[in-house]
Write a protein that holds these residues in place. Structure first.
Motif, PDB file in Angstrom:
ATOM      1  N   ALA A   3      20.222   1.018  16.074  1.00  0.00           N
ATOM      2  CA  ALA A   3      20.352   1.386  14.662  1.00  0.00           C
ATOM      3  C   ALA A   3      19.015   1.157  13.966  1.00  0.00           C
ATOM      4  N   PRO A   4      18.514   2.145  13.238  1.00  0.00           N
ATOM      5  CA  PRO A   4      17.242   1.962  12.539  1.00  0.00           C
ATOM      6  C   PRO A   4      17.380   0.961  11.406  1.00  0.00           C
ATOM      7  N   ASP A   5      16.316   0.235  11.201  1.00  0.00           N
ATOM      8  CA  ASP A   5      16.280  -0.745  10.119  1.00  0.00           C
ATOM      9  C   ASP A   5      16.085   0.007   8.799  1.00  0.00           C
ATOM     10  N   PRO A   6      17.027  -0.099   7.840  1.00  0.00           N
ATOM     11  CA  PRO A   6      16.891   0.659   6.591  1.00  0.00           C
ATOM     12  C   PRO A   6      15.640   0.291   5.797  1.00  0.00           C
ATOM     13  N   GLN A   7      15.161  -0.922   5.972  1.00  0.00           N
ATOM     14  CA  GLN A   7      13.957  -1.336   5.248  1.00  0.00           C
ATOM     15  C   GLN A   7      12.737  -0.557   5.740  1.00  0.00           C
ATOM     16  N   LEU A   8      12.718  -0.244   7.024  1.00  0.00           N
ATOM     17  CA  LEU A   8      11.588   0.495   7.575  1.00  0.00           C
ATOM     18  C   LEU A   8      11.692   1.990   7.286  1.00  0.00           C
ATOM     19  N   GLU A   9      12.848   2.488   7.020  1.00  0.00           N
ATOM     20  CA  GLU A   9      13.038   3.904   6.746  1.00  0.00           C
ATOM     21  C   GLU A   9      12.474   4.302   5.395  1.00  0.00           C
ATOM     22  N   LYS A  10      12.337   3.394   4.475  1.00  0.00           N
ATOM     23  CA  LYS A  10      11.881   3.690   3.111  1.00  0.00           C
ATOM     24  C   LYS A  10      10.436   3.250   2.901  1.00  0.00           C
ATOM     25  N   ARG A  11       9.581   3.478   3.863  1.00  0.00           N
ATOM     26  CA  ARG A  11       8.179   3.085   3.729  1.00  0.00           C
ATOM     27  C   ARG A  11       7.507   3.934   2.658  1.00  0.00           C
ATOM     28  N   THR A  12       6.744   3.284   1.821  1.00  0.00           N
ATOM     29  CA  THR A  12       5.994   3.986   0.792  1.00  0.00           C
ATOM     30  C   THR A  12       4.555   3.492   0.806  1.00  0.00           C
ATOM     31  N   ARG A  13       3.686   4.344   0.396  1.00  0.00           N
ATOM     32  CA  ARG A  13       2.278   3.984   0.313  1.00  0.00           C
ATOM     33  C   ARG A  13       2.055   3.159  -0.943  1.00  0.00           C
ATOM     34  N   ARG A  14       1.281   2.100  -0.800  1.00  0.00           N
ATOM     35  CA  ARG A  14       0.992   1.261  -1.964  1.00  0.00           C
ATOM     36  C   ARG A  14       0.062   2.000  -2.908  1.00  0.00           C
ATOM     37  N   ARG A  15       0.306   1.846  -4.187  1.00  0.00           N
ATOM     38  CA  ARG A  15      -0.542   2.450  -5.214  1.00  0.00           C
ATOM     39  C   ARG A  15      -1.064   1.336  -6.107  1.00  0.00           C
ATOM     40  N   PHE A  16      -2.328   1.414  -6.430  1.00  0.00           N
ATOM     41  CA  PHE A  16      -2.970   0.405  -7.249  1.00  0.00           C
ATOM     42  C   PHE A  16      -3.393   1.035  -8.571  1.00  0.00           C
ATOM     43  N   SER A  17      -3.123   0.340  -9.650  1.00  0.00           N
ATOM     44  CA  SER A  17      -3.574   0.818 -10.960  1.00  0.00           C
ATOM     45  C   SER A  17      -5.066   0.502 -11.100  1.00  0.00           C
ATOM     46  N   ALA A  18      -5.699   1.143 -12.061  1.00  0.00           N
ATOM     47  CA  ALA A  18      -7.130   0.923 -12.285  1.00  0.00           C
ATOM     48  C   ALA A  18      -7.435  -0.543 -12.620  1.00  0.00           C
ATOM     49  N   PRO A  19      -6.657  -1.204 -13.508  1.00  0.00           N
ATOM     50  CA  PRO A  19      -6.945  -2.619 -13.775  1.00  0.00           C
ATOM     51  C   PRO A  19      -6.753  -3.498 -12.538  1.00  0.00           C
ATOM     52  N   GLU A  20      -5.777  -3.147 -11.713  1.00  0.00           N
ATOM     53  CA  GLU A  20      -5.556  -3.929 -10.494  1.00  0.00           C
ATOM     54  C   GLU A  20      -6.718  -3.748  -9.520  1.00  0.00           C
ATOM     55  N   LYS A  21      -7.241  -2.542  -9.420  1.00  0.00           N
ATOM     56  CA  LYS A  21      -8.402  -2.292  -8.560  1.00  0.00           C
ATOM     57  C   LYS A  21      -9.610  -3.093  -9.051  1.00  0.00           C
ATOM     58  N   LEU A  22      -9.810  -3.102 -10.371  1.00  0.00           N
ATOM     59  CA  LEU A  22     -10.924  -3.874 -10.928  1.00  0.00           C
ATOM     60  C   LEU A  22     -10.769  -5.366 -10.639  1.00  0.00           C
ATOM     61  N   ARG A  23      -9.547  -5.859 -10.770  1.00  0.00           N
ATOM     62  CA  ARG A  23      -9.282  -7.275 -10.501  1.00  0.00           C
ATOM     63  C   ARG A  23      -9.562  -7.598  -9.033  1.00  0.00           C
ATOM     64  N   LEU A  24      -9.109  -6.742  -8.126  1.00  0.00           N
ATOM     65  CA  LEU A  24      -9.325  -6.973  -6.697  1.00  0.00           C
ATOM     66  C   LEU A  24     -10.808  -6.881  -6.338  1.00  0.00           C
ATOM     67  N   LEU A  25     -11.520  -5.937  -6.954  1.00  0.00           N
ATOM     68  CA  LEU A  25     -12.960  -5.832  -6.704  1.00  0.00           C
ATOM     69  C   LEU A  25     -13.694  -7.077  -7.197  1.00  0.00           C
ATOM     70  N   ALA A  26     -13.300  -7.594  -8.363  1.00  0.00           N
ATOM     71  CA  ALA A  26     -13.932  -8.805  -8.896  1.00  0.00           C
ATOM     72  C   ALA A  26     -13.658 -10.000  -7.989  1.00  0.00           C
ATOM     73  N   GLN A  27     -12.428 -10.098  -7.493  1.00  0.00           N
ATOM     74  CA  GLN A  27     -12.100 -11.201  -6.585  1.00  0.00           C
ATOM     75  C   GLN A  27     -12.911 -11.088  -5.297  1.00  0.00           C
ATOM     76  N   ALA A  28     -13.028  -9.894  -4.760  1.00  0.00           N
ATOM     77  CA  ALA A  28     -13.781  -9.702  -3.514  1.00  0.00           C
ATOM     78  C   ALA A  28     -15.255 -10.032  -3.718  1.00  0.00           C
ATOM     79  N   ASP A  29     -15.808  -9.651  -4.859  1.00  0.00           N
ATOM     80  CA  ASP A  29     -17.220  -9.924  -5.140  1.00  0.00           C
ATOM     81  C   ASP A  29     -17.488 -11.415  -5.331  1.00  0.00           C
ATOM     82  N   ALA A  30     -16.475 -12.167  -5.758  1.00  0.00           N
ATOM     83  CA  ALA A  30     -16.653 -13.598  -6.008  1.00  0.00           C
ATOM     84  C   ALA A  30     -16.529 -14.438  -4.734  1.00  0.00           C
ATOM     85  N   LEU A  31     -16.133 -13.826  -3.634  1.00  0.00           N
ATOM     86  CA  LEU A  31     -15.954 -14.586  -2.390  1.00  0.00           C
ATOM     87  C   LEU A  31     -17.289 -14.969  -1.781  1.00  0.00           C
TER      88      LEU A  31
END
Length: 90
Positions: free
Chosen positions: A12-40
């Motif tokens: 039986a297929p796992d229903p959780q795996l059947e509904k895979r979706t691509r993650r989408r990032f908003s512009a502010p979230e991308k900026l936040r992630l870029l700032a975090q990556a640059d601070a490493l």
């Protein structure tokens, strides 16, 4: 081996795996992630990428979009290839 034998089992297929979706990032979230990556510190980025489920190519693409188009470049865009000729758009 007959189809009625006990060793034949339907998987039986796992229903959780059947509904895979691509993650989408908003512009502010991308900026936040870029700032975090640059601070490493040097050598910490690989572990940070794994924790956040990201790829280094995503960060470099986001940086390029931000450099070329500013904050507007980080906004979500329609998927697919762009029409070469404006008359082909429908």
């Amino acid at each position: 081996m007959s189809p009625d034998s006990p060793t034949t089992a339907e998987i039986a297929p796992d229903p959780q795996l059947e509904k895979r979706t691509r993650r989408r990032f908003s512009a502010p979230e991308k900026l936040r992630l870029l700032a975090q990556a640059d601070a490493l510190a040097h050598g910490e980025q690989g572990a940070w990428l794994r924790r956040n489920g990201l790829y280094a190519a995503q960060l470099s693409a986001w940086r390029k979009q931000q450099t070329e188009h500013g904050l507007e470049g980080l906004q979500s865009q329609a998927p697919g290839r762009k029409a070469a000729d404006p008359r082909e758009r429908r």
